[in-house]
Structure formats: structure tokens, C-alpha cells
Design a protein around this motif. Sequence first.
Motif, PDB file in Angstrom:
ATOM      1  N   THR A  85       0.847  -1.201   0.000  1.00 18.46           N
ATOM      2  CA  THR A  85       0.000   0.000   0.000  1.00 18.46           C
ATOM      3  C   THR A  85       0.876   1.243   0.000  1.00 18.46           C
ATOM      4  O   THR A  85       2.035   1.204   0.438  1.00 18.46           O
ATOM      5  CB  THR A  85      -0.905   0.025   1.238  1.00 18.46           C
ATOM      6  OG1 THR A  85      -1.747   1.181   1.185  1.00 18.46           O
ATOM      7  CG2 THR A  85      -0.083   0.079   2.521  1.00 18.46           C
ATOM      8  N   GLN A  89      -0.200   4.368   7.628  1.00 14.79           N
ATOM      9  CA  GLN A  89      -0.559   3.167   8.400  1.00 14.79           C
ATOM     10  C   GLN A  89      -1.995   3.200   8.894  1.00 14.79           C
ATOM     11  O   GLN A  89      -2.689   2.180   8.872  1.00 14.79           O
ATOM     12  CB  GLN A  89       0.395   3.000   9.580  1.00 14.79           C
ATOM     13  CG  GLN A  89       0.102   1.755  10.416  1.00 14.79           C
ATOM     14  CD  GLN A  89       1.198   1.472  11.418  1.00 14.79           C
ATOM     15  OE1 GLN A  89       2.373   1.435  11.094  1.00 14.79           O
ATOM     16  NE2 GLN A  89       0.807   1.279  12.674  1.00 14.79           N
ATOM     17  N   GLN A  92      -4.285   1.920   6.127  1.00 16.38           N
ATOM     18  CA  GLN A  92      -3.980   0.664   5.444  1.00 16.38           C
ATOM     19  C   GLN A  92      -5.065  -0.378   5.698  1.00 16.38           C
ATOM     20  O   GLN A  92      -5.757  -0.352   6.721  1.00 16.38           O
ATOM     21  CB  GLN A  92      -2.644   0.098   5.928  1.00 16.38           C
ATOM     22  CG  GLN A  92      -1.438   0.870   5.467  1.00 16.38           C
ATOM     23  CD  GLN A  92      -0.146   0.255   5.980  1.00 16.38           C
ATOM     24  OE1 GLN A  92      -0.083  -0.930   6.262  1.00 16.38           O
ATOM     25  NE2 GLN A  92       0.880   1.067   6.113  1.00 16.38           N
ATOM     26  N   ARG A 103      -1.304  -6.282   9.204  1.00 20.82           N
ATOM     27  CA  ARG A 103      -1.244  -5.619   7.914  1.00 20.82           C
ATOM     28  C   ARG A 103      -0.377  -6.455   6.981  1.00 20.82           C
ATOM     29  O   ARG A 103       0.329  -7.345   7.395  1.00 20.82           O
ATOM     30  CB  ARG A 103      -0.684  -4.200   8.051  1.00 20.82           C
ATOM     31  CG  ARG A 103      -1.563  -3.295   8.916  1.00 20.82           C
ATOM     32  CD  ARG A 103      -0.989  -1.906   9.089  1.00 20.82           C
ATOM     33  NE  ARG A 103      -1.855  -1.091   9.949  1.00 20.82           N
ATOM     34  CZ  ARG A 103      -1.788  -1.083  11.271  1.00 20.82           C
ATOM     35  NH1 ARG A 103      -0.890  -1.843  11.906  1.00 20.82           N
ATOM     36  NH2 ARG A 103      -2.619  -0.336  11.982  1.00 20.82           N
TER      37      ARG A 103
END
Length: 345
Positions: A85, A89, A92, A103
Motif C-alpha cells: 500500500t 498506516q 492501510q 497488515r
Amino acid sequence: MPVAEIRLAADRVLDSAEFINRTSQDVSVPLNGVKAAAQKIMQRMQQIGYSTAEWKKNTLTPSVADSAAIEWIFVVDSLNFSFWTDKPQANQYTVSLDGQAYRGYWTLCAAVNRAMREGIPITDAAYCAGITREQVSYIFRTDDTETQEPIPMLDERVSVLNEIGRVLLEKYQGKFSNVLRQAQGSAQRLVEMVVRDFTCFRDEHMYMDRMVCIYKRAQILAADLWACFEGKGQCQFADIDNITMFADYRVPQALCHFGALNYSERLFNYLECKQNGELLESGHPWEVEIRGNSIWAVELIRRQITALGMHVNAILLDFYIWDYAKEFADEMKGIPIHLTRSVFY
């Protein structure tokens, strides 16, 4: 399947990697860097006792090597692509399980495990064959749909699930364990069967007027099965050392960090600037050169470590380098990552 065909299939990825290395315009594998990387990696692996046991240490992967684990690994590795991505953060794609937010690749494992806890038969071939976009969207829902991006390439994941379910039902009585059984203890044969019967695993590209094979997900499938079963039982592959590394985007970054991979100035500048947000298309010569030379670099590192007296295969080297890249991500921020939206990695 004739023995000669199996032998050729086992060599296709490494032959492709050597060809790519020999003809590359913008990526190279410095031999001095390979030797230095081999020394550092070998010492570190010996120091921490790195082995297949590392695979099971994560709470998201199967802890028991059984038939359920085989089907879980197949589904996860079928969907193991494109989790990168460019979002902050907080935005995400994120999946939480047991109080832990995940993640990247681990969102896939967490989402599959969450679905199974909810009674969704995500590893059942018949269910996958008929799964809808809405069902896949629910299974891979993010923690916060208002602020976080959805899982990338949702439509492609629906297509992959439909294909693997359909092929398993048509050719293997609905079980990937039957594919494994027909491989008869050969990782090479398993990879050949997978890329032959499941088009979503067919990681092939034209480069310099030649078809080259990378087969990242098909090979990592064999590797994950081998690691889960610790090279025993149905996954006691006598030819496991013929499997190469799994060319993605994180391992090349680490190889550059180790000095075992080098980019030309124009390629480095392109990756650093990303051409105002443009991505490398799947099959672009630069993308093929990065991935092919990564395979060749790890192969040369493997040979160097073997010459130094330690037996290791490309699988363990890949696992270790990938883990290293995640652990020391901050140290590698100055090395740009090539980004491609692809079902192949």
C-alpha cells in the motif's frame, strides 16, 4: 507425466533466472556482494538457529500438520498476492484477530482464520467455486471501512477462488490433498501440476523474445507445505532443494541492502520517483529483471554458503531474507521497492 517433462519443469525457473541475469540491462548481481551477503546470512542463520520451525511460530499459521492444514495452505497461497500500500498506516487495509491488528500478508491469514471461526467454509472447494464478490468482500473486510482501504484486487481474488474451487472439483475430487498425493513426494512435480492446472499460478512472461518462468506462488506453495510438515510425511519432498526463492518485492530490497543486487542509475531513479505514482506493469522488462535476478542472486548465495560447509536451500534463504526485511525495514528505507499490482505476488 513423463520423467523428462518433470526434469525440464524443475529447471525452468532457474534456467529463466540465469537467462535474465545474462541479458539484463538494468539489474545485476555483483559477485563480491554475493560473497559478502552469504557470509553475513550464514553467520546470522547459524547464530539464531534458523530452520523450518520458524514457519510454525506465527500464531496465524497451522500449528498441526494435517489434512486441514494442506487445504488451508492451498487457499492462502492461492490468494497470496498484492498487499502493498502507499497509504499511511492508519489508512492501510487492516484485519484484527485476538486483539492483534495485522497488515500486509498477515491480513490474509487473519481473515481466513476469522472466516473459519465464523463457520465460513473458505477451504471447501464447492464453496470457493460458487463464492460471490459480496461473500469475498465480507470475508476480507477491513477493521474500519470508513477510514481504511479495502483489500486490494478484490475482483481478482474472487476469480482465483472460483478457479481453484472449480478445478479441484473437476480434477481432484475437491481436495488439494489429492494434488499433493499425485505429486508422489516430488516438489518439482507438484509445482508442474499446479501451474499446468491452475492458470492463476502461471507466472510466465515474455522477456527478450523468450518466455521466462518465475512461478513465485506455485513454488511457495510447495515450500509452505514442506515447512508446515517439517519435511515429513506427505511433504517429505526428496527434491525440495530444487525449488528456488520466491521473487516478490520485499526480498529484492533486502538483496540490494546486502549488496547482492544492483540497479542501474536510471532504474533506481525511476523507482525512487515512481514516475509520479505510475507503477511497473506486470511483465515489464524492469520488473522481470528485478525478479529474475533476485532468484539468481539467492541461488548464488546458496551455492556460496554450501561451499562454506553449511547446507541450506533457497527456501530457507528466502524465508530468512523476507523476515530480515520486515524486521529491519527502517534500515532499508533508502532502497526503493518496485511496486506492481499482480496476482503473481
